[in-house]
Structure formats: C-alpha cells, structure tokens
Design an enzyme around this catalytic site. Structure first.
Site, short mmCIF file in Angstrom:
data_model
loop_
_atom_site.label_atom_id
_atom_site.label_comp_id
_atom_site.label_asym_id
_atom_site.label_seq_id
_atom_site.Cartn_x
_atom_site.Cartn_y
_atom_site.Cartn_z
N CYS A 1 0.83 -1.19 0.00
CA CYS A 1 0.00 0.00 0.00
C CYS A 1 0.86 1.25 0.00
O CYS A 1 2.05 1.21 0.28
CB CYS A 1 -0.90 0.00 1.23
SG CYS A 1 -2.08 -1.37 1.27
N GLY B 1 -0.86 0.26 -4.95
CA GLY B 1 -2.18 -0.25 -4.63
C GLY B 1 -3.23 0.35 -5.53
O GLY B 1 -3.26 1.57 -5.71
N ASN C 1 0.48 1.19 5.81
CA ASN C 1 1.17 0.32 4.86
C ASN C 1 1.90 -0.74 5.67
O ASN C 1 2.80 -0.42 6.44
CB ASN C 1 2.16 1.14 4.03
CG ASN C 1 3.11 0.31 3.18
OD1 ASN C 1 4.20 0.74 2.85
ND2 ASN C 1 2.69 -0.90 2.82
N GLY C 2 1.50 -2.00 5.51
CA GLY C 2 2.17 -3.07 6.24
C GLY C 2 1.20 -4.13 6.70
O GLY C 2 0.08 -4.24 6.20
N TYR D 1 11.26 -4.76 -6.78
CA TYR D 1 10.01 -4.63 -7.53
C TYR D 1 9.10 -3.50 -7.09
O TYR D 1 8.56 -2.76 -7.91
CB TYR D 1 9.26 -5.97 -7.46
CG TYR D 1 7.85 -5.93 -8.01
CD1 TYR D 1 7.59 -5.54 -9.33
CD2 TYR D 1 6.76 -6.28 -7.21
CE1 TYR D 1 6.29 -5.51 -9.83
CE2 TYR D 1 5.46 -6.25 -7.71
CZ TYR D 1 5.23 -5.87 -9.01
OH TYR D 1 3.97 -5.83 -9.50
#
Length: 471
Positions: free
Chosen positions: A10, A37, A111-112, A255
């Site tokens: 995210c 996201g 985020n996580g 990535y």
C-alpha cells in the site's frame, strides 16, 4: 498488477499546508503512489474543528474528482492507496479509517501487516470494543483511541503504547484535529519519508518520488521506531521505540518502489540495473537479444544486456490501461490473461534467441504464458533469467504470499520450474548477487528468500478467521 505475481504494497501520504487545502497535495501524492495499490483510495482531512473523508473502490483518478476533493477542508490531510494482502475488495476495508475520540477525530492510513493482529483484536473484543471491518489497520485505530497517561503530547503517549504492543510492519500516517503524525515500525520494514512543500508546509509519503509530485523536496527518511509530529508550526521528531535490527523489505528494491525513488540513500533504478548486471555475470546465455518484462523488469534487463554485451530491445508491449478491474473476463479471456496485458513484437523476436528477464517469479502463473507468447511471435529460443533469488518462504509483513503452497520455488526444483514455464533455460540471481547489487548485507529483510524472519510470526489463521492485511 502483475498477473499471478507478487502484489504491491500500500501507499500512504500526508500533508500540512498552512493557509491552503492539504487534500490536494495528498491527492497528487497518492497519484504518484498508484503502483503500490489499485483496489481503493481515500483521503481524510481536518480544519481544526471537524474531520472530512472521502474514499472509494478503484484507482485514485476513479475515486476522486473536483466535486469530492473540494469538500475535504482544512490544512491537514492524510491519504491511502490500498492493496489488500488477504480478503475481498470491500469499501469497508478502504482507508483511511476515521473515528471520533475524546481528543477529537483520529484517522489512520497504514502500509504493512501486523503479525500479532489476531491477538490484539481478540484482546480488544474481550474489552468490549467493536470492529466495523476485518482490517488490521482498524486494530491499530482502536488501540490508538484508548486513553493513555501522557506527560506532554497525549497522542505520542498513545503511539508509544501502540509501538510497544504491535509487532510486524507498519508505516503509518495519522490525522488528528491539529497535527499529522508519520511513524515507522521499529524494524523499518516499509519506507516512509518527510519533505518540505515549496509553497510552505510539510509532507510525508511512502516514497521520495511521491514527494516530488506533491511539490516537496525530501528532508529525511523516518527512522525505524521514530514518530514525526507535523503541525502548522513545523515538525518534531520523537524516538518512541527501542533499537531493533533494521529490516527494510528487499523487494522494495527488486520490484515495489518506483525506479526514481531513493531508499536508504540508494536510487532504485540504479540498484535494479546492478541486479541485472549481477545476473548476467552469474548466468550468461548464448543469445541474440535481451527483453525485459515491462515495466517492472525493464531496468533489470538493461543491466543484463549491458553486462552481457547484448542488445536490449522492447520485445513485449504492455497495455498500461489494463490493471485491476472489477469486470471479470470470460473463461476464454481468463485462460489467456497475459494476452490482456502484453503483446509480443514479432519484428524483435522472430528467429532470434531471446533472454527474457523478469524481476521475480512467485507463483509461476505468468512466466509460462510469457514464454509461450515469445515463441508464438517466432522466438527460436527463450532463456528465462530472474533478477532475484527463488521465493521459497511466505511473507507475513504485508505482501500477498502468505502460504508455502503458493510459491512455485517451494514446491519445485529448478529443472521442474523450467519445464513448467517451458523455457530453454532458467536461472535465478543468487542471494549473494542480490546483496552485492543492493550494496549492503545489513538492514534488510530477505525472509522470502532465506526463511530468516526478523521477528516471530504467527501461523496462518484458521479458515474464516483471517484478518485483512494492508500490503
């Protein structure tokens, strides 16, 4: 989205803009973080009296327009792009989450993934606290909403308690009535940076490239275990959690992050070219041309071609308008899903020996169809090269690969994978080559390759009891 591959983390953003609407730069920050996201997006803002929120399913440009951005009043705002690691795409799981507390409004964007979210959720439920979603972000929200003894800033006291209890990956932006807080877990699994806006004010975002789009110059990365409080007067940094071994997700380099992002002082594009060069030295191929899987492996392929002394060419054209969609393809299209996203160039591939470079192979659902596409376009040989080691272990820190059975390199040996994808040869970058390319052996989480997790992880939840991770 890469069909069948590893899905993005995210993205979060926040801004404080004295005298101006903060939601607007946050919108542009989310736009720059769209790669992290595409399932949902949202922004919450505060004008010092009330909080405002808008969120919806889809990409940023689908969720927001002038009519719903304009009512997000105030000089403080946070935003979120969502990719869930588990669970269905539902509006109730979209972020930010917003509640009213005794201290005023509180909104959270995350985020996580918390590795002990089920334990914390159970404790809160037993204490009589209800939940409206299956998101582990709401666990964070409910913990922060509980009162805590404070000497100075009451929100810092609550954040300190959160960081003492929560385990796993979390880069957070919090919105209160009069401040934005940016904080990073003690291991630093996910990136988070702070910048200064050109027109006055400050911003926080998952990546430095997003700060540029917001009109901000980067100031510093938020250190693991630190909290940055930003208000109309400026910012203050608090060291809240004790020292832990640093563990930035190495897949940010491979990535996830945008190529123009800088992580721990390293430009991502340059690291990816070095990954490709290391791969060429370790696994050369007798070939005519090097082709990368666009766009995620383009830099890796450039590095491979340069180190191998082979020409680089665009052999696959990506339809960049095919991403996450809520319209399902019919059975015939589903079976050829890769064709929805990539078209081969026969003029580049016909009667040539091709090195096809990809950044990673996770489930193995995409590599085979890509190899077939190249052969159908006339490629005489296809040598698949992967610019990261085999992914053999699940991730519990926010990536969409939570079981061993999903991972082709856990189930199959190298030759069996080569047969499965139909390549003439197959080689992965070694673990040592990965670390050489990144430029350090310290401060990274590489558990998906090595199986060495920086912290204890819970076993998978029983079926029907899984929380929604947030990527």
């Amino acid at each position: 989205m890469r069909l069948g591959g590893m899905h993005e983390a995210c993205g979060v953003a926040g801004a404080v803009t004295p005298g101006r609407q903060a939601a607007r730069p946050v919108f542009f920050g989310l736009f720059a973080l769209q790669h992290r996201g595409q399932e949902a997006a949202g922004i919450a803002s505060s004008d010092g009296r009330a909080a405002y929120i808008h969120k919806g399913l889809g990409r940023v440009a689908q969720v927001f327009d002038e009519d719903n951005l304009r009512p997000l009043l105030g000089e403080l705002a946070i935003g979120h792009n969502r990719y869930s690691t588990t669970g269905a795409t539902q509006l109730r799981n979209a972020q930010p989450h917003l509640v009213e507390t005794v201290l005023g409004p509180l909104a959270v964007a995350h985020n996580g993934n918390l590795t002990n979210a089920r334990e914390l959720r159970r404790e809160l439920l037993e204490a009589g606290i209800g939940f409206s979603s299956g998101s582990d972000t709401e666990v964070i929200l409910r913990l922060l909403a509980l009162p805590a003894e404070a000497v100075d800033d009451p929100w810092i006291a609550r954040i300190r308690r959160l960081m003492a209890r929560a385990e796993g990956a979390y880069a957070l932006v919090l919105l209160t009535r009069d401040a934005v807080y940016a904080l990073r877990d003690p291991w630093g699994f996910r990136p988070l940076v702070v910048g200064e806006l050109a027109g006055g004010g400050w911003a926080a975002a998952s990546e430095s490239s997003a700060l540029a789009t917001m009109g901000a110059r980067p100031l510093f990365e938020v250190e693991p275990g630190h909290v940055v409080r930003i208000d109309r007067e400026g910012y203050r940094v608090f060291e809240v959690a004790g020292e832990r071994p640093r563990a930035l997700c190495v897949f940010e380099y491979v990535y996830f992050a945008r190529p123009d992002t800088v992580l721990a002082g390293r430009e991502v594009h340059a690291v990816r070219r070095r990954l490709g060069a290391e791969l060429a030295r370790e696994a050369p191929a007798d070939a005519d041309v090097v082709v990368g899987v666009p766009d995620s492996a383009t830099a890796h392929a450039l590095g491979y071609a340069e180190a191998a002394g082979l020409p680089f060419a665009e052999g696959l054209i990506k339809n960049r308008y095919i991403g996450r969609t809520f319209i399902e393809p019919d059975d015939a299209l589903r079976k050829t899903g890769v064709r929805l996203k990539y078209t081969p160039l026969a003029s580049v591939l016909a009667d040539r020996r091709v090195v096809l470079v990809d950044d990673s192979i996770v489930r193995g659902n995409t590599a085979g169809p890509l190899v077939r596409l190249l052969r159908e376009a006339g490629a005489r040989e296809v040598h698949l090269r992967v610019a990261s080691p085999p992914v053999r272990h699940p991730c519990f820190m926010g990536l969409d690969m939570a079981t061993h059975d999903e991972l082709i390199a856990h189930r199959l040996e190298l030759e069996a994978i080569r047969t499965h994808v139909g390549a003439d040869s197959l080689a992965y970058l070694s673990h040592a080559g990965l670390l050489r390319a990144v430029g350090t052996r310290e401060g990274l989480c590489d558990a998906c390759f090595s199986g060495r997790y920086p912290l204890a992880v819970e076993p998978a939840a029983p079926e029907g009891d899984a929380l929604v991770g947030e990527g």
